[in-house]
Design an enzyme around this catalytic site. Structure first.
Site, PDB file in Angstrom:
ATOM      1  N   CYS A   1       0.811  -1.226   0.000  1.00 24.99           N
ATOM      2  CA  CYS A   1       0.000   0.000   0.000  1.00 24.99           C
ATOM      3  C   CYS A   1       0.842   1.272   0.000  1.00 24.99           C
ATOM      4  O   CYS A   1       0.352   2.331  -0.396  1.00 24.99           O
ATOM      5  CB  CYS A   1      -0.933  -0.005   1.205  1.00 24.99           C
ATOM      6  SG  CYS A   1      -2.142  -1.357   1.205  1.00 24.99           S
ATOM      7  N   ALA A   2       2.082   1.199   0.452  1.00 22.95           N
ATOM      8  CA  ALA A   2       2.940   2.384   0.509  1.00 22.95           C
ATOM      9  C   ALA A   2       3.551   2.739  -0.838  1.00 22.95           C
ATOM     10  O   ALA A   2       4.125   3.821  -0.999  1.00 22.95           O
ATOM     11  CB  ALA A   2       4.057   2.176   1.532  1.00 22.95           C
TER      12      ALA A   2
END
Length: 351
Positions: free
Chosen positions: A147-148
């Protein structure tokens, strides 16, 4: 407040085009819940409760719902990943370049991020050819940031363009989370993931000179001994989700201080930030960020809307929020995303 004139003495990055592309197959959350209940031995009442708790009302999926029953091996799921990822990625690139008023032959760097499938040659090599990029384009495929990766990818473009301000850089993120869901895993983490994550792609065009949304600084934070909080258990079964119940509490405990420290280095406080562009990790994470930073309820409205309408798109989500956000002119903005590691990626921006 951070003086724009002082920042302009430094080399910055300008985002001139952002394009998100979602698969054509869209379903309401109830339809997805019913379909997944038929594929797994999980308790249907429990499954329904977890899916409702995500706050997601519908999602775009890589495949028609009926086709997920055919994904009886990692091989088949990964074959579908490659086919759909190339289509969505190519369309995202075309859209971002059109919005930027640029063309494929202008791209000097291609950063490709994905954590939901595997391919060698990496998909960026195939996308470069399908999109018509030059044969001397620099390629950086990135796997595992989860997700980063959308925020981290922007930060790496910023690093590159500070050294090569006359160049054009392209970020592409593709995540097909639905293809990773495990049919034989009845863990709470998998039940939550089956109701939270969606599919999509996004592309960003950026330059070291010009006009557009300006990235003036970035920061990465890696937290020791937190690998258990989120990630994949990779094996013959494919990608099995690891999602620790303690993740929201950990975010509540550490993230706000790190954001404040980042802003303080540029003479800013959270109260001076006019726009927040936050990855929609899930209801508890979003609520925790709002509470810890003492933000007004409407500060993350675009993030909430993205989660509600599309689910968590992993690395694509924060770019989708960026595309949908209208920043306040002449005021600082913060873009942030969290991912495996456990890690945080922060960007300071101006509109």
């Amino acid at each position: 407040m951070l003086a724009r004139s002082s920042q302009r003495q430094k080399r910055c990055m300008y985002i001139s085009g952002v394009q998100t592309v979602l698969p054509e197959h869209r379903y309401g959350q109830e339809e997805i819940t019913e379909a997944f209940a038929q594929l797994t031995s999980a308790d249907e009442e429990l499954l329904t409760r977890f899916h409702l708790a995500t706050g997601v009302t519908g999602r775009h999926l890589a495949l028609p719902l009926d086709d997920y029953a055919k994904l009886d091996s990692f091989d088949r799921a990964n074959e579908a990943y490659v086919e759909v990822a190339l289509d969505l990625g190519e369309r995202a690139i075309a859209g971002a370049l059109e919005k930027a008023g640029s063309s494929p032959d202008k791209v000097d760097l291609l950063v490709f991020c994905s954590s939901t499938g595997l391919a060698t040659p990496s998909l960026d090599a195939r996308l470069a050819q399908r999109a018509g990029l030059r044969t001397d384009v620099k390629r950086v495929p990135v796997f595992g940031l989860g997700c980063a990766a959308g925020a981290a990818g922007l930060a790496r473009l910023h690093d590159y363009l500070r050294g090569w301000p006359g160049h054009t850089a392209l970020l592409v993120c593709v995540e097909l989370c639905s293809l990773t869901v495990q049919r034989d895993d009845v863990s709470i983490a998998n039940l939550i993931a089956s109701g939270l994550f969606g599919d999509g792609a996004a592309a960003v065009v950026a330059t070291g000179r010009g006009r557009g949304r300006e990235v003036v600084a970035t920061r990465s934070k890696l937290y020791p001994d937190t690998q258990h909080l989120m990630g994949w258990d990779v094996g013959g079964h494919g990608f099995r989700i690891m999602l620790d119940a303690g993740l929201p509490a950990f975010v509540d405990r550490v993230l706000a201080d790190d954001i404040r420290a980042f802003l303080a280095d540029y003479g800013l406080t959270t109260a001076q930030v006019g726009t927040w562009i936050c990855h929609p990790g899930g209801p508890k994470v979003i609520e925790g960020i709002v509470a810890a930073l003492e933000l007004p309820a409407e500060a993350l409205e675009v993030t909430w809307r993205s989660l509600r309408e599309h689910g968590n798109l992993s690395s694509v989500s924060v770019l989708h929020v960026l595309q949908q956000t209208r920043g306040r002119p002449n005021q600082p903005a913060v873009l942030l995303a969290l991912g495996p590691g456990f890690s945080a990626e922060l960007l300071l921006m101006h509109w």
